[in-house]
Design an enzyme around this catalytic site. Structure first.
Site, PDB file in Angstrom:
ATOM      1  N   ASP A  31      22.875  15.743  69.889  1.00 22.37           N
ATOM      2  CA  ASP A  31      22.426  16.563  68.768  1.00 22.37           C
ATOM      3  C   ASP A  31      21.189  15.993  68.088  1.00 22.37           C
ATOM      4  O   ASP A  31      21.009  16.143  66.889  1.00 22.37           O
ATOM      5  CB  ASP A  31      23.564  16.736  67.739  1.00 22.37           C
ATOM      6  CG  ASP A  31      24.832  17.218  68.420  1.00 22.37           C
ATOM      7  OD1 ASP A  31      24.753  18.206  69.156  1.00 22.37           O
ATOM      8  OD2 ASP A  31      25.883  16.570  68.252  1.00 22.37           O
ATOM      9  N   LYS A  34      16.971  17.854  70.910  1.00 21.66           N
ATOM     10  CA  LYS A  34      16.226  17.835  72.169  1.00 21.66           C
ATOM     11  C   LYS A  34      15.611  19.195  72.473  1.00 21.66           C
ATOM     12  O   LYS A  34      14.518  19.283  73.020  1.00 21.66           O
ATOM     13  CB  LYS A  34      17.142  17.409  73.325  1.00 21.66           C
ATOM     14  CG  LYS A  34      17.699  16.010  73.155  1.00 21.66           C
ATOM     15  CD  LYS A  34      18.672  15.640  74.270  1.00 21.66           C
ATOM     16  CE  LYS A  34      20.028  16.294  74.155  1.00 21.66           C
ATOM     17  NZ  LYS A  34      20.867  15.803  73.054  1.00 21.66           N
ATOM     18  N   GLY A  58      25.183  21.753  73.048  1.00 21.43           N
ATOM     19  CA  GLY A  58      24.808  22.803  72.119  1.00 21.43           C
ATOM     20  C   GLY A  58      23.377  22.576  71.700  1.00 21.43           C
ATOM     21  O   GLY A  58      23.079  21.624  71.009  1.00 21.43           O
ATOM     22  N   HIS A  59      22.485  23.404  72.200  1.00 22.22           N
ATOM     23  CA  HIS A  59      21.084  23.272  71.823  1.00 22.22           C
ATOM     24  C   HIS A  59      20.722  24.403  70.874  1.00 22.22           C
ATOM     25  O   HIS A  59      20.837  25.558  71.231  1.00 22.22           O
ATOM     26  CB  HIS A  59      20.189  23.339  73.065  1.00 22.22           C
ATOM     27  CG  HIS A  59      20.237  22.104  73.903  1.00 22.22           C
ATOM     28  ND1 HIS A  59      19.838  22.076  75.207  1.00 22.22           N
ATOM     29  CD2 HIS A  59      20.639  20.847  73.617  1.00 22.22           C
ATOM     30  CE1 HIS A  59      19.991  20.847  75.689  1.00 22.22           C
ATOM     31  NE2 HIS A  59      20.478  20.094  74.744  1.00 22.22           N
ATOM     32  N   GLN A 241      23.940  16.036  75.965  1.00 21.95           N
ATOM     33  CA  GLN A 241      24.626  14.858  75.445  1.00 21.95           C
ATOM     34  C   GLN A 241      23.565  13.764  75.205  1.00 21.95           C
ATOM     35  O   GLN A 241      22.438  14.085  74.905  1.00 21.95           O
ATOM     36  CB  GLN A 241      25.747  14.374  76.377  1.00 21.95           C
ATOM     37  CG  GLN A 241      26.945  15.303  76.401  1.00 21.95           C
ATOM     38  CD  GLN A 241      26.721  16.543  77.230  1.00 21.95           C
ATOM     39  OE1 GLN A 241      26.295  16.482  78.369  1.00 21.95           O
ATOM     40  NE2 GLN A 241      27.008  17.687  76.672  1.00 21.95           N
TER      41      GLN A 241
HETATM   42  P1  IMP Z   1      33.421  16.095  76.410  1.00 23.39           P
HETATM   43  O1  IMP Z   1      32.016  16.017  76.878  1.00 23.39           O
HETATM   44  O2  IMP Z   1      33.821  17.473  75.950  1.00 23.39           O
HETATM   45  O3  IMP Z   1      34.399  15.502  77.374  1.00 23.39           O
HETATM   46  O4  IMP Z   1      33.537  15.178  75.091  1.00 23.39           O
HETATM   47  C1  IMP Z   1      33.418  13.773  75.137  1.00 23.39           C
HETATM   48  C2  IMP Z   1      32.673  13.258  73.921  1.00 23.39           C
HETATM   49  O5  IMP Z   1      31.315  13.655  73.983  1.00 23.39           O
HETATM   50  C3  IMP Z   1      33.181  13.790  72.577  1.00 23.39           C
HETATM   51  O6  IMP Z   1      33.028  12.794  71.608  1.00 23.39           O
HETATM   52  C4  IMP Z   1      32.247  14.952  72.285  1.00 23.39           C
HETATM   53  O7  IMP Z   1      32.172  15.236  70.903  1.00 23.39           O
HETATM   54  C5  IMP Z   1      30.946  14.375  72.802  1.00 23.39           C
HETATM   55  N1  IMP Z   1      29.962  15.390  73.214  1.00 23.39           N
HETATM   56  C6  IMP Z   1      29.961  16.123  74.341  1.00 23.39           C
HETATM   57  N2  IMP Z   1      28.902  16.928  74.392  1.00 23.39           N
HETATM   58  C7  IMP Z   1      28.183  16.683  73.275  1.00 23.39           C
HETATM   59  C8  IMP Z   1      26.943  17.190  72.778  1.00 23.39           C
HETATM   60  O8  IMP Z   1      26.251  18.011  73.377  1.00 23.39           O
HETATM   61  N3  IMP Z   1      26.535  16.685  71.578  1.00 23.39           N
HETATM   62  C9  IMP Z   1      27.247  15.752  70.912  1.00 23.39           C
HETATM   63  N4  IMP Z   1      28.403  15.253  71.342  1.00 23.39           N
HETATM   64  C10 IMP Z   1      28.864  15.708  72.516  1.00 23.39           C
HETATM   65 MG    MG Z   2      24.134  19.591  70.399  1.00 21.93          MG
END
Ligand code: IMP
Ligand code: MG
Length: 445
Positions: A31, A34, A58-59, A241
């Protein structure tokens, strides 16, 4: 260090005169904004590639005052003339993919040029079920996943029982693979988690219902992208991520199940490291994190609350309030080092307006021992107490700044200090959500 500029000669068996491959990477816990950087490169980008993760991302992008939130498609999808690509490293929920495509179509965005790797893995219904039940089962030890089935889909991939996009085109193979995957999972669901067993046929039918629709999009992304690079096209690899959510380099086990680091762009799209010359790390001017896991500079008081409200720090994907804290150069330095950033783009600097003093973390105290770099030990990182120095804040509205000299002296000093502590040049600064609300110091392309 003198980074390469676009157009500068760099030959590799004489095949090209410049290397237009560029990777954009999150330098913290996601977040960082990007999407704004991708969007900023705009028309100059010919291909925009997602290489890891799925619709856990989430962009948020604002184009002409219109707000878009993309979860699976790359943000370059919104730029006319840019071909969006989902590489082999991505995991794809077909329901989400086509909902996103339909929603964009309803808003006049054409996604017919989308290309999808035949080797990308599919997130099936059972991955989502397992993601949710395992989290519930973990109780207090939960990861805080987005519940989108991303982790279980990657587990199956590594476990060699995953379903790939190309399997949609061979019905008997697909059915066999779904059955094989469910054989174990149904035992787990019924006997351990007290859930009902899932029907292989139902799941296979549902996946197969997308086969005709997806077929025109499916390609070998390695061929397409390498040919594009041969022709001097600009290929942007858009990280989802971020560094500290990387399964190898992040705060394991509080991570996602893929490799968001820059090297993941090569693995996740079929392009060699020699084809990339620019790697831009995106870092927020403070720090946020969603989900569980260590976060030394987190503020659990009204200051954290203020950062959250001023920065609108609520998840694009899950709506969860993000945990907020001061900028941590140690966190960003680790990302810069592992991914080899050539540049840093600092986002949301305007959010820090109005603080009298701004603390910057310059090291950690772990039970009396000082660390200037991230400790390798998870236990130490969990117990790390930030050591702060304070710089003067500013009260002037900086959202209209377009060059570095437009900033008040204290804002300039804050940026310079971060740069010094990270050890990588800051080449761009975001001062608001709009495309034009950017201060560029060095061109990224
Ligand atoms: P997962 O990717 O759903 O398995 O989540 C694993 C961890 O990564 C958790 O702490 C999520 O909140 C975090 N996470 C996954 N995708 C994002 C993202 O796009 N932005 C921020 N945190 C993320
Ligand atoms: Mg995001």
């Amino acid at each position: 260090m003198t980074p390469l500029r676009r157009g500068e000669p760099l030959t590799w068996e004489g095949r090209r005169t410049h290397v237009p491959g560029i990777i954009i990477n999150g330098a913290q816990w996601g977040d960082e904004g990007k999407g704004k950087v991708t969007d900023r490169l705009g028309d100059r980008v010919d291909f925009c590639v997602r290489y890891s993760g799925g619709n856990n991302a989430g962009h948020t992008i604002v184009v002409n005052g219109e707000r878009y939130a993309l979860h699976l498609l790359p943000s370059g999808t919104l730029n006319e003339g840019c071909r969006p690509v989902l590489g082999n490293g991505v995991v794809i929920d077909l329901d989400v993919l086509f909902t996103e495509i339909d929603d964009l179509a309803a808003r006049g965005v054409d996604t017919s040029g989308l290309m999808i790797s035949a080797n990308a893995h599919i997130i099936a219904e059972y991955h989502k079920t397992i993601d949710k039940v395992t989290e519930r089962f973990l109780g207090k030890a939960k990861i805080g996943t987005t519940g989108r089935g991303v982790g279980p889909a990657y587990s199956d991939k590594v476990n060699r029982i995953g379903i790939r996009i190309q399997d949609l085109f061979d019905e008997s193979i697909l059915r066999r693979k779904v059955e094989a995957a469910l054989e174990q999972k149904n035992h787990l669901l019924v006997k351990v988690y007290n859930r009902r067993a899932l029907e292989a046929d139902e799941i296979a039918d549902h996946l197969l219902s997308y086969a005709d629709r997806i077929r025109p999009h499916v390609v070998d992304t390695s061929i397409v992208l390498n040919e594009a690079l041969d022709q001097g096209k600009v290929v942007l690899f858009e990280g989802a991520q971020a560094h500290h959510l990387d399964v190898d380099h992040g705060t394991y086990p509080y991570v996602t199940s893929s490799n968001p680091v820059a090297a993941g762009a090569c693995v996740g799209s079929g392009v060699g490291p020699t084809r990339v010359d620019r790697i831009v790390g995106v870092a927020k001017a403070y720090t946020t994190r969603v989900g569980e896991g260590p976060f030394p500079t987190e503020l659990n008081d009204e200051r954290g609350e203020k950062l959250r409200n001023d920065g609108g720090e609520f998840g694009t994907t899950t709506g969860r309030p993000r945990r907020c804290g001061w900028f941590d150069p140690l966190v960003v330095e680790a990302a810069a080092r592992v991914s080899g950033f050539t540049d840093i783009f600092l986002t949301k600097l305007d959010t820090l307006t109005g603080w009298e003093k701004i603390p910057i973390c310059v090291g950690y105290d772990v039970n009396g021992e000082r660390f200037d770099k991230l400790p390798y030990s998870q236990t130490a990182f969990h117990h790390a107490k930030p050591i702060y120095e304070e710089v003067e804040g500013w009260t002037e509205d900086i959202s209209g700044a377009r060059q570095f000299s437009d900033f008040p002296a204290t804002t300039q000093a804050y940026v310079k200090r971060l740069e010094e502590l990270i050890g990588t040049r800051i080449s761009g600064i975001g001062v608001g959500p709009g495309r034009e609300q950017t201060v560029m110091i060095n061109d990224l392309l």
